[in-house]
Design an enzyme around this catalytic site. Structure first.
Site: not given
Length: 219
Positions: A11, A13, A170
């Site tokens: 991922d 960000d 995250d």
């Protein structure tokens, strides 16, 4: 996890890049424009992985059905587009991790819900465009994460078998997407997590606290 994954996908960000400083800067700049005091960075930071909609909720308490929402959402995105890489950096230790993958000839890529309008210039500005083997954004698929379409597309473009690949994220939707694609999933606690105590409930195959822990796992 297989000793040598066929690919490692991240991922963007809060997982690969610490983009929060630019989100914080832009949101507080927009608040200042409207005569509001800046918010504490940590108050904004934990919501960054949820994108611009979350920023407008955090910064102004507005939801998309509010008549003032669209103007502020558009203004925020315009501000962000002009400065996607002012303060954004790879998380500490991440460059070493990526170099280790490259030395082992394990392709790595990015699968993000960030539109290509922002993701591509950001990756290029940080000099990652020549290193990243694949970049899949919502523009490239019909369904965003947690649907597995983007991850399956990335694996197809890399010639990687999903069951032998790894996805690192995250957010719960990252782990759900990875599981749905049949990949090994790794959740990172160092990211932008609104409720850290829930990470263990995401059903990730593995959970790490730091980039160093992630690097050790991928070794």
């Amino acid at each position: 996890m297989t000793p040598d994954p066929s690919a490692v996908l991240f991922d963007l960000d809060g997982t690969l890049l610490d983009t929060a400083p630019d989100f914080i800067r832009c949101l507080n700049q927009l608040r200042q424009h409207h005569g509001l005091a800046p918010l504490p960075p940590e108050h904004i930071r934990r919501s960054v992985s949820n994108g611009a909609r979350a920023m407008i909720r955090v910064g102004f308490g507005l939801e998309p059905d509010h008549p003032d929402y669209l103007e502020k959402h558009t203004a925020f995105l315009d501000l962000y587009e002009t400065g996607v890489a002012v303060e954004t950096r790879l998380f500490e230790g991440m460059d070493t991790l990526l170099q280790a993958l490259e030395q082992r000839h394990i392709p790595w890529g990015i699968v993000t819900n960030k539109p290509v309008r922002f993701a591509a210039p950001l990756v290029e500005a940080l000099g990652l465009d020549q290193r990243c083997a694949v970049l899949v954004c919502p523009d490239h698929v019909n369904q965003r994460k947690p649907h597995p379409e983007a991850l399956i597309l990335a694996c197809r473009q890399l010639g990687a078998i999903p069951a032998q690949a790894v996805y690192v994220g995250d957010h719960e939707r990252d782990i759900e997407a990875g599981r749905n694609a049949g990949m090994t999933t790794i959740a990172v606690r160092y990211g932008y997590i609104e409720a850290p105590e829930t990470v263990d409930l995401w059903q990730a195959d593995l959970v790490v606290d730091t980039v160093s822990d992630l690097a050790n796992l991928l070794q």
